[in-house]
Design an enzyme around this catalytic site. Structure first.
Site, PDB file in Angstrom:
ATOM      1  N   VAL A  35       0.778  -1.356  -0.019  1.00  0.00           N
ATOM      2  CA  VAL A  35       0.022  -0.285   0.057  1.00  0.00           C
ATOM      3  C   VAL A  35       0.898   1.225   0.067  1.00  0.00           C
ATOM      4  CG1 VAL A  35      -1.809   1.351   1.308  1.00  0.00           C
ATOM      5  CG2 VAL A  35      -1.732  -1.167   1.154  1.00  0.00           C
ATOM      6  N   HIS A 196       3.670  -5.736 -16.070  1.00  0.00           N
ATOM      7  CA  HIS A 196       2.933  -5.512 -14.709  1.00  0.00           C
ATOM      8  C   HIS A 196       3.640  -4.701 -13.846  1.00  0.00           C
ATOM      9  CE1 HIS A 196       1.687  -5.931 -10.552  1.00  0.00           C
ATOM     10  NE2 HIS A 196       2.543  -7.323 -10.484  1.00  0.00           N
TER      11      HIS A 196
END
EC number: 6.5.1.8
Length: 267
Positions: A35, A196
């Site tokens: 995060v 990615h």
């Protein structure tokens, strides 16, 4: 609801983990999951997170890989990981059912975490009257049914995201490098795909051997994050330079924004 009701239709071998799957919904996981609080060149603040289908996705994948390895047509392969399911067979149908359920789990998982993160920001910065732009959500390491050259295909994006024309995507670097928000160019020669992330330069075990806690601190200077031996395998030096990775796929995506993390939370 319907999502959890459909859990009854997944492989019997993993059903004992229903309780764990419920508890892990809305959680980060370990490894390269994160995060982050980031800023871009204009001074805007971004919330970014990376996670997937947690343990239940891993168990479903391992269950179906074990089945594929034992099928007659996969015997004698040079590499056991090349084992496949044949179209229109019960094994393929079961695999696709569980695969799509796990991908939906991953999507819900990220959505819940982003909702929680937004709630924290609103609470901590009440006076700022925080407003959020629409979210950018993109799958990674997933399978999609798409059509190319008149053929219906199952496109597996391992280490990749979809980059269809005009579609937004996220390409992270590492916990000490920047990340990029991109827009796909719709390159069908690449099956509308892009990387990615930066990709690893070395294995996790090699990174643990090569880097010290001091190296990690040096490589993540200016970022509020873990700087202990437990995340040495995630040291920025273990990853390829994100700028070079982006530069080598200019025919796949255009850069919308470059982000620099201020805070990075690892699981």
């Amino acid at each position: 609801d319907d999502f959890w009701g459909r859990f009854e239709g997944v492989a019997e071998a993993v059903k004992f983990n229903h309780g764990r799957a419920v508890k892990q919904m809305g959680t980060l996981g370990r490894g390269n999951h994160f995060v982050e609080l980031c800023t871009d060149m204009s001074g805007s603040v971004w919330l970014m997170l990376h996670s997937g289908s947690r343990n239940i996705g891993k168990e479903l994948a391992e269950h179906h890989m074990a089945i594929a390895h034992n099928l007659p047509h996969n015997q004698g392969l040079v590499d056991r990981d090349l084992a496949v399911f044949v179209a229109d067979t019960p094994q393929m149908a079961a695999y696709r059912n569980d695969l799509y359920w796990a991908q939906e789990y991953a999507q819900y998982n990220r959505a819940i975490m982003m909702g929680l993160l937004k709630g924290v920001v609103r609470k901590e910065f009440k006076k700022a009257k925080v407003a959020f732009e629409p979210e950018i959500s993109c799958h990674h390491n997933y399978v999609s049914e798409e059509r190319y050259d008149g053929l219906d295909l199952l496109v597996t994006r391992k280490g990749a995201i979809r980059a269809g024309s005009g579609e937004y995507g996220i390409i992270p670097g590492s916990m000490g490098a920047g990340s990029y928000i991109v827009k796909g160019l719709g390159n069908e020669k690449a099956f509308n795909s892009a990387s990615h992330g930066a990709g690893r330069r070395m294995s996790r075990s090699e990174a643990k051997r090569r880097f010290s806690v001091r190296d990690l601190a040096d490589q993540t200077r200016g970022v509020e994050c873990r700087k202990d031996s437990g995340v040495l395998d995630e040291a920025p030096g273990a990853y390829k330079p994100i700028e070079k990775v982006i530069d080598q796929q200019r025919d796949l995506v255009e850069v919308v924004a470059k982000l620099k993390q201020v805070v990075c939370v690892k699981g």
